[in-house]
Design a protein around this motif. Structure first.
Motif, PDB file in Angstrom:
ATOM      1  N   PRO A   1       0.930  -0.764   0.201  1.00 22.63           N
ATOM      2  CA  PRO A   1       0.163  -0.146   0.420  1.00 22.63           C
ATOM      3  C   PRO A   1       1.108   1.206  -0.400  1.00 22.63           C
ATOM      4  CG  PRO A   1      -0.561  -1.049   1.921  1.00 22.63           C
ATOM      5  CD  PRO A   1       0.424  -2.186   0.848  1.00 22.63           C
ATOM      6  N   ASN A   2       1.846   0.831   0.096  1.00 21.31           N
ATOM      7  CA  ASN A   2       3.041   2.533   0.560  1.00 21.31           C
ATOM      8  C   ASN A   2       3.839   2.356  -0.983  1.00 21.31           C
ATOM      9  OD1 ASN A   2       2.172   3.554   3.328  1.00 21.31           O
ATOM     10  ND2 ASN A   2       3.744   1.499   3.327  1.00 21.31           N
ATOM     11  N   SER A   3       3.433   1.618  -2.055  1.00 24.33           N
ATOM     12  CA  SER A   3       4.470   1.670  -2.562  1.00 24.33           C
ATOM     13  C   SER A   3       3.608   1.504  -4.465  1.00 24.33           C
ATOM     14  CB  SER A   3       5.562   0.462  -3.065  1.00 24.33           C
ATOM     15  OG  SER A   3       6.712   0.927  -4.404  1.00 24.33           O
ATOM     16  N   PRO A   4       2.372   1.929  -4.885  1.00 23.03           N
ATOM     17  CA  PRO A   4       1.767   1.303  -5.861  1.00 23.03           C
ATOM     18  C   PRO A   4       1.868   1.156  -7.493  1.00 23.03           C
ATOM     19  CG  PRO A   4       0.516   3.686  -4.798  1.00 23.03           C
ATOM     20  CD  PRO A   4       1.963   3.751  -4.741  1.00 23.03           C
ATOM     21  N   GLY A   5       2.155   0.492  -7.913  1.00 24.66           N
ATOM     22  CA  GLY A   5       2.440   0.242  -9.197  1.00 24.66           C
ATOM     23  C   GLY A   5       3.479  -1.408  -8.887  1.00 24.66           C
ATOM     24  N   TYR A   6       3.732  -2.109  -8.065  1.00 27.51           N
ATOM     25  CA  TYR A   6       4.330  -3.033  -7.616  1.00 27.51           C
ATOM     26  C   TYR A   6       5.813  -3.021  -7.705  1.00 27.51           C
ATOM     27  CZ  TYR A   6      -0.191  -5.872  -7.536  1.00 27.51           C
ATOM     28  OH  TYR A   6      -1.141  -6.430  -7.284  1.00 27.51           O
ATOM     29  N   LYS A   7       5.396  -1.250  -7.876  1.00 32.06           N
ATOM     30  CA  LYS A   7       7.424  -1.416  -7.390  1.00 32.06           C
ATOM     31  C   LYS A   7       7.903  -1.961  -6.490  1.00 32.06           C
ATOM     32  CE  LYS A   7      11.275   1.537  -8.673  1.00 32.06           C
ATOM     33  NZ  LYS A   7      12.213   0.766  -9.481  1.00 32.06           N
ATOM     34  N   HIS A   8       7.503  -1.536  -5.263  1.00 31.73           N
ATOM     35  CA  HIS A   8       7.497  -2.827  -4.275  1.00 31.73           C
ATOM     36  C   HIS A   8       6.459  -3.538  -3.985  1.00 31.73           C
ATOM     37  CE1 HIS A   8       9.803  -4.189  -0.597  1.00 31.73           C
ATOM     38  NE2 HIS A   8       8.260  -3.958  -0.340  1.00 31.73           N
ATOM     39  N   PHE A   9       6.025  -4.821  -3.478  1.00 29.44           N
ATOM     40  CA  PHE A   9       5.252  -5.761  -3.642  1.00 29.44           C
ATOM     41  C   PHE A   9       5.086  -6.524  -2.014  1.00 29.44           C
ATOM     42  CE2 PHE A   9       7.682  -7.700  -7.122  1.00 29.44           C
ATOM     43  CZ  PHE A   9       8.177  -8.599  -6.638  1.00 29.44           C
ATOM     44  N   LEU A  10       5.088  -7.265  -1.632  1.00 34.21           N
ATOM     45  CA  LEU A  10       4.997  -7.965  -0.490  1.00 34.21           C
ATOM     46  C   LEU A  10       4.366  -9.399  -1.242  1.00 34.21           C
ATOM     47  CD1 LEU A  10       2.545  -6.255   2.659  1.00 34.21           C
ATOM     48  CD2 LEU A  10       5.448  -5.482   1.822  1.00 34.21           C
ATOM     49  N   ILE A  11       5.037 -10.656  -0.583  1.00 31.95           N
ATOM     50  CA  ILE A  11       5.433 -11.838  -0.813  1.00 31.95           C
ATOM     51  C   ILE A  11       4.656 -12.712   0.191  1.00 31.95           C
ATOM     52  CG2 ILE A  11       6.308 -13.582  -2.239  1.00 31.95           C
ATOM     53  CD1 ILE A  11       7.159 -12.409  -3.937  1.00 31.95           C
ATOM     54  N   LYS A  12       3.700 -13.108   0.682  1.00 32.39           N
ATOM     55  CA  LYS A  12       3.386 -13.598   1.877  1.00 32.39           C
ATOM     56  C   LYS A  12       2.098 -15.333   1.390  1.00 32.39           C
ATOM     57  CE  LYS A  12       2.004 -12.592   6.327  1.00 32.39           C
ATOM     58  NZ  LYS A  12       1.170 -11.682   7.305  1.00 32.39           N
ATOM     59  N   PRO A  13       3.437 -16.022   0.962  1.00 31.03           N
ATOM     60  CA  PRO A  13       2.758 -17.310   0.478  1.00 31.03           C
ATOM     61  C   PRO A  13       1.432 -17.835   1.856  1.00 31.03           C
ATOM     62  CG  PRO A  13       4.684 -17.618   0.205  1.00 31.03           C
ATOM     63  CD  PRO A  13       4.706 -16.205   1.425  1.00 31.03           C
ATOM     64  N   GLY A  14       0.561 -18.427   1.254  1.00 33.68           N
ATOM     65  CA  GLY A  14      -0.769 -18.501   1.923  1.00 33.68           C
ATOM     66  C   GLY A  14      -0.529 -20.081   2.396  1.00 33.68           C
TER      67      GLY A  14
END
Length: 138
Positions: free
Chosen positions: A31-44
């Motif tokens: 949410p602090n970096s729109p457009g996937y410049k930075h993203f999260l990966i948290k596998p379920g």
């Protein structure tokens, strides 16, 4: 109607797709970096459940993001792709941070990975662009 006889509003189908990408594969926008410049990966990953593998990809403005995981003999195998000019924060499910390897190398010696901290359920890593093959004890 599910058979399409009455309704032409198909948004109910979109939410399940988002759940596969974000919930199971764990590819989430930051949410602090729109457009996937930075993203999260948290596998379920849910321990002791019949679901033992997931493969997903997301076409971002920077390129393909991948998250593929498999549980095999009590170990998590996770393949992640981070596109060029982006970074990701990985929440790697493990209760034993010392067991984490990337490409058969302990993460302390792996390129492009910075260990941020550990919680009871995850090791949190910052990863640079590239393709990674993680392994960790669940």
């Amino acid at each position: 109607a599910w058979d399409g006889s009455n309704s032409r509003l198909h948004s109910s189908y979109l939410h399940i797709g988002a759940w596969f990408i974000e919930g199971l594969a764990g590819i989430k926008p930051d949410p602090n970096s729109p457009g996937y410049k930075h993203f999260l990966i948290k596998p379920g990953v849910i321990r002791n459940q019949p679901l033992d593998w997931v493969k997903a990809r997301l076409e971002s403005p920077y390129g393909t993001i991948r998250s593929e995981w498999q549980i095999l003999n009590g170990k998590l195998k996770l393949m992640v792709s981070v596109p060029p000019n982006t970074t990701a924060t990985l929440y790697l499910p493990t209760k034993d941070p010392k067991s984490i390897k990337e490409g058969n190398v302990p993460i302390a010696r792996a390129n492009g990975i910075k260990h941020l901290r550990d919680t009871k359920e995850h090791s949190i890593l910052e990863i640079q662009p590239g393709h990674y093959n993680f392994e960790a004890a669940l």
